[in-house]
Design a protein around this motif. Sequence first.
Motif, PDB file in Angstrom:
ATOM      1  N   ASP A 147      36.610  54.564  48.764  1.00 19.78           N
ATOM      2  CA  ASP A 147      35.492  53.825  49.331  1.00 19.78           C
ATOM      3  C   ASP A 147      34.246  54.155  48.507  1.00 19.78           C
ATOM      4  O   ASP A 147      34.243  55.087  47.700  1.00 19.78           O
ATOM      5  N   THR A 202      36.085  48.583  49.536  1.00 18.94           N
ATOM      6  CA  THR A 202      34.689  48.725  49.922  1.00 18.94           C
ATOM      7  C   THR A 202      34.144  47.495  50.634  1.00 18.94           C
ATOM      8  O   THR A 202      34.617  46.373  50.410  1.00 18.94           O
ATOM      9  N   ALA A 203      33.162  47.719  51.468  1.00 20.13           N
ATOM     10  CA  ALA A 203      32.429  46.619  52.090  1.00 20.13           C
ATOM     11  C   ALA A 203      31.260  46.186  51.217  1.00 20.13           C
ATOM     12  O   ALA A 203      30.518  45.275  51.594  1.00 20.13           O
ATOM     13  N   THR A 247      37.968  44.115  49.058  1.00 16.26           N
ATOM     14  CA  THR A 247      36.823  44.000  49.949  1.00 16.26           C
ATOM     15  C   THR A 247      37.246  44.228  51.400  1.00 16.26           C
ATOM     16  O   THR A 247      38.233  43.654  51.860  1.00 16.26           O
ATOM     17  N   LYS A 248      36.512  45.087  52.096  1.00 15.80           N
ATOM     18  CA  LYS A 248      36.731  45.255  53.534  1.00 15.80           C
ATOM     19  C   LYS A 248      36.152  44.070  54.290  1.00 15.80           C
ATOM     20  O   LYS A 248      35.096  43.565  53.901  1.00 15.80           O
ATOM     21  N   PRO A 249      36.793  43.620  55.376  1.00 18.99           N
ATOM     22  CA  PRO A 249      38.063  44.119  55.901  1.00 18.99           C
ATOM     23  C   PRO A 249      39.235  43.685  55.019  1.00 18.99           C
ATOM     24  O   PRO A 249      39.315  42.526  54.611  1.00 18.99           O
TER      25      PRO A 249
END
Length: 265
Positions: free
Chosen positions: A190, A220-221, A239-241
């Motif tokens: 992250d 990562t967001a 990319t989160k989610p």
Amino acid sequence: MSEDIANTIGANLPYLRRYARALTGSQDSGDRYAAATLEAILEDTSPFENNDPKVALFHAFHLVWASAGSPLGEPDNRLSARAQDHMSTLTPNTREALLLHSIEGFRVEEIGAIMQIDADEAKELIDIAIREMESSISGKIMIIEDEAIIAMDIRAIVEDMGHSITGIARTRDEAVELAAKEKPDLILADIQLADNSSGIDAVNDILAQFGPDLPVVFITAFPERLLTGERPEPAFLITKPYTESQVQSAVSQAMFFSSTETLAA
């Protein structure tokens, strides 16, 4: 070129570049084909008429890349070079379909439109790719993630794939210490960590210790912090989610098609 098309291209260009790099195995090569795609679109915008603009953009890239013989680029490092040798044994077109689905999030119908195949064939290519890549290699994976539930979920996904986990770190210092105890074959990281330290800094510290060939997947967001257009950029960025298939795809590929270099924080 209309303003709508230009805006769509601008919004999706970082993701096209991500896809191009992962597909070719080289940032330089991927960027060249992305640039050639933009030139082709400037000459002919007709593919964007009555079509989803993002699908049209990726289809335009595939036309350019296929017309060049679907070549791989000059590998970024030794791991990438070995990976390209391995790639020659995979079923044709499977990696493209898998990347489009698992990393870029296209539906099988959209993949069919991009690759000019039907949806059933696209799904079959994805299934073949997953089987071939999961069986290609297994190893030790380190997780850098400060949210316990997410870390446990990622761990379960990775262990179900047959990999082992060296440990989970919540901060930059913990990550560096964990890596020193047991060198991982792959890092899942992250960006924003528990003590406001940076996962990018943690990765850079670890790469400084073991060398830039150690593969890294960022989950990562905040993808905009890495997809900047500056160099170097990560080949594998989720990319989160995220979805389970995204993690599976990125891990399987990064284990043998790594092109990670030290990143600017």
